[in-house]
Design a protein around this motif. Sequence first.
Motif, PDB file in Angstrom:
ATOM      1  N   ALA A  25     122.454  78.670  46.797  1.00  0.00           N
ATOM      2  CA  ALA A  25     123.265  77.459  46.727  1.00  0.00           C
ATOM      3  C   ALA A  25     124.731  77.761  46.995  1.00  0.00           C
ATOM      4  O   ALA A  25     125.423  76.991  47.675  1.00  0.00           O
ATOM      5  CB  ALA A  25     123.094  76.795  45.360  1.00  0.00           C
ATOM      6  N   ALA A  26     125.222  78.878  46.471  1.00  0.00           N
ATOM      7  CA  ALA A  26     126.615  79.266  46.700  1.00  0.00           C
ATOM      8  C   ALA A  26     126.871  79.557  48.173  1.00  0.00           C
ATOM      9  O   ALA A  26     127.911  79.183  48.732  1.00  0.00           O
ATOM     10  CB  ALA A  26     126.972  80.479  45.846  1.00  0.00           C
ATOM     11  N   VAL A  27     125.917  80.219  48.817  1.00  0.00           N
ATOM     12  CA  VAL A  27     126.046  80.519  50.248  1.00  0.00           C
ATOM     13  C   VAL A  27     126.048  79.222  51.056  1.00  0.00           C
ATOM     14  O   VAL A  27     126.859  79.035  51.977  1.00  0.00           O
ATOM     15  CB  VAL A  27     124.910  81.446  50.714  1.00  0.00           C
ATOM     16  CG1 VAL A  27     124.888  81.565  52.240  1.00  0.00           C
ATOM     17  CG2 VAL A  27     125.060  82.827  50.084  1.00  0.00           C
ATOM     18  N   ALA A  71     134.264  71.397  51.523  1.00  0.00           N
ATOM     19  CA  ALA A  71     134.679  70.000  51.348  1.00  0.00           C
ATOM     20  C   ALA A  71     133.522  69.026  51.474  1.00  0.00           C
ATOM     21  O   ALA A  71     133.721  67.812  51.474  1.00  0.00           O
ATOM     22  CB  ALA A  71     135.799  69.617  52.309  1.00  0.00           C
ATOM     23  N   GLN A  72     132.288  69.550  51.562  1.00  0.00           N
ATOM     24  CA  GLN A  72     131.108  68.694  51.611  1.00  0.00           C
ATOM     25  C   GLN A  72     130.080  69.086  50.548  1.00  0.00           C
ATOM     26  O   GLN A  72     129.491  68.229  49.908  1.00  0.00           O
ATOM     27  CB  GLN A  72     130.468  68.753  52.995  1.00  0.00           C
ATOM     28  CG  GLN A  72     129.352  67.751  53.219  1.00  0.00           C
ATOM     29  CD  GLN A  72     128.827  67.759  54.650  1.00  0.00           C
ATOM     30  OE1 GLN A  72     129.062  68.718  55.398  1.00  0.00           O
ATOM     31  NE2 GLN A  72     128.132  66.709  55.045  1.00  0.00           N
ATOM     32  N   LEU A  73     129.903  70.408  50.359  1.00  0.00           N
ATOM     33  CA  LEU A  73     128.963  70.903  49.360  1.00  0.00           C
ATOM     34  C   LEU A  73     129.661  71.841  48.383  1.00  0.00           C
ATOM     35  O   LEU A  73     130.552  72.608  48.763  1.00  0.00           O
ATOM     36  CB  LEU A  73     127.805  71.667  50.024  1.00  0.00           C
ATOM     37  CG  LEU A  73     126.922  70.936  51.029  1.00  0.00           C
ATOM     38  CD1 LEU A  73     125.818  71.873  51.509  1.00  0.00           C
ATOM     39  CD2 LEU A  73     126.341  69.660  50.453  1.00  0.00           C
ATOM     40  N   TRP A  74     129.222  71.762  47.123  1.00  0.00           N
ATOM     41  CA  TRP A  74     129.580  72.712  46.078  1.00  0.00           C
ATOM     42  C   TRP A  74     128.273  73.116  45.402  1.00  0.00           C
ATOM     43  O   TRP A  74     127.207  72.628  45.773  1.00  0.00           O
ATOM     44  CB  TRP A  74     130.544  72.086  45.070  1.00  0.00           C
ATOM     45  CG  TRP A  74     131.927  71.895  45.622  1.00  0.00           C
ATOM     46  CD1 TRP A  74     133.016  72.707  45.465  1.00  0.00           C
ATOM     47  CD2 TRP A  74     132.393  70.798  46.442  1.00  0.00           C
ATOM     48  NE1 TRP A  74     134.107  72.188  46.128  1.00  0.00           N
ATOM     49  CE2 TRP A  74     133.755  71.025  46.745  1.00  0.00           C
ATOM     50  CE3 TRP A  74     131.786  69.657  46.961  1.00  0.00           C
ATOM     51  CZ2 TRP A  74     134.519  70.161  47.518  1.00  0.00           C
ATOM     52  CZ3 TRP A  74     132.529  68.790  47.736  1.00  0.00           C
ATOM     53  CH2 TRP A  74     133.879  69.042  48.011  1.00  0.00           C
ATOM     54  N   SER A  75     128.331  73.985  44.416  1.00  0.00           N
ATOM     55  CA  SER A  75     127.085  74.427  43.798  1.00  0.00           C
ATOM     56  C   SER A  75     127.277  74.733  42.321  1.00  0.00           C
ATOM     57  O   SER A  75     128.411  74.843  41.830  1.00  0.00           O
ATOM     58  CB  SER A  75     126.531  75.666  44.519  1.00  0.00           C
ATOM     59  OG  SER A  75     127.362  76.795  44.294  1.00  0.00           O
ATOM     60  N   PRO A 107     134.915  80.074  44.246  1.00  0.00           N
ATOM     61  CA  PRO A 107     135.514  78.744  44.047  1.00  0.00           C
ATOM     62  C   PRO A 107     134.581  77.576  44.323  1.00  0.00           C
ATOM     63  O   PRO A 107     134.752  76.497  43.745  1.00  0.00           O
ATOM     64  CB  PRO A 107     136.693  78.742  45.027  1.00  0.00           C
ATOM     65  CG  PRO A 107     136.362  79.790  46.045  1.00  0.00           C
ATOM     66  CD  PRO A 107     135.602  80.847  45.295  1.00  0.00           C
ATOM     67  N   GLN A 108     133.580  77.764  45.183  1.00  0.00           N
ATOM     68  CA  GLN A 108     132.662  76.659  45.478  1.00  0.00           C
ATOM     69  C   GLN A 108     131.612  76.462  44.391  1.00  0.00           C
ATOM     70  O   GLN A 108     130.898  75.457  44.396  1.00  0.00           O
ATOM     71  CB  GLN A 108     131.983  76.879  46.837  1.00  0.00           C
ATOM     72  CG  GLN A 108     130.860  77.907  46.871  1.00  0.00           C
ATOM     73  CD  GLN A 108     131.349  79.339  47.059  1.00  0.00           C
ATOM     74  OE1 GLN A 108     132.500  79.648  46.785  1.00  0.00           O
ATOM     75  NE2 GLN A 108     130.485  80.215  47.552  1.00  0.00           N
ATOM     76  N   VAL A 167     125.043  71.271  44.751  1.00  0.00           N
ATOM     77  CA  VAL A 167     123.708  71.847  44.922  1.00  0.00           C
ATOM     78  C   VAL A 167     123.358  72.647  43.674  1.00  0.00           C
ATOM     79  O   VAL A 167     124.114  73.526  43.243  1.00  0.00           O
ATOM     80  CB  VAL A 167     123.653  72.737  46.172  1.00  0.00           C
ATOM     81  CG1 VAL A 167     122.241  73.282  46.388  1.00  0.00           C
ATOM     82  CG2 VAL A 167     124.122  71.958  47.402  1.00  0.00           C
ATOM     83  N   THR A 168     122.196  72.360  43.116  1.00  0.00           N
ATOM     84  CA  THR A 168     121.795  72.933  41.834  1.00  0.00           C
ATOM     85  C   THR A 168     121.237  74.348  41.981  1.00  0.00           C
ATOM     86  O   THR A 168     120.405  74.610  42.851  1.00  0.00           O
ATOM     87  CB  THR A 168     120.722  72.050  41.176  1.00  0.00           C
ATOM     88  OG1 THR A 168     121.210  70.717  41.065  1.00  0.00           O
ATOM     89  CG2 THR A 168     120.358  72.577  39.801  1.00  0.00           C
TER      90      THR A 168
END
Length: 264
Positions: free
Chosen positions: A47-49, A56-60, A87-88, A36-37
């Motif tokens: 996006a981090a939240v 394991a599905q979304l990162w940012s 970390p995400q 997520v940008t």
Amino acid sequence: MELIDIGSNLTHASFDDDRAEVIARAAQAGVTRQVVTGADLASSSAAAVLAAAHPAQLWSTAGVHPHHATTFDSARRDELRELLRQPQVVAVGECGLDYFRNFSPPAAQRTAFVAQLELAVTVAKPVFLHQRDSHEDFKAILGDFRGRLVGGVAHCFTGDAAQLEDYLALGLFIGVTGWVCDERRGANLRDSVPRIPSDRLMLETDAPYLLPRDLQPPPKARRNEPKYLVHIAHTVAHIRNESWESVAVSSTQCAVKFFGLKDS
């Protein structure tokens, strides 16, 4: 087959009423992971939240787009550094240069860009890059950081073969969006796509923007969604004269390695 959308703007207001359903529809279509940008401090934090709520599905990503370069100061740099410790949050950006609209003066854009590249070196995370009508300055600044960055991807690449060669020479990876589905405006990109090495090619929707022009039937809302990455992957495979399965596998492996994603 699994796909990874390396550039979705899931915090955009157009997703406020059905964000969970959008994520679910993407997963059902095979787009099992997304990055997520972040485009400013507010969207980067959101996006981090969101990514933390979908492990394991979304990162940012976290960064300041050149449109917002005049807002970038030492306080925001420190806020950005704190976000990047999570970390995400897997990349610095969206950052770069945009001389097409010049919502921020070019000098301010260059200052913010350099500061974020320096931050990327410090935190040892790759950069998610934006460039529009600023190729020479963009190339020169990145050249000053060659060998210091852990990686960089040219987000939403739309350039010609010469620009592609410049970016590959800089060690950049290439992000391809639904722009490739437009035979008129995307002619340069369609010519460039077969030249991208498979281990440098990643796929993205830039949703809710850049809805693939050739989707049939076109969505009534005209809103792009991550699920349409499957359509983009098929188009890229056709242009490259490859099987869709090979493009899915190589682009997924590339994204996993580039962003350091966990297996789903």
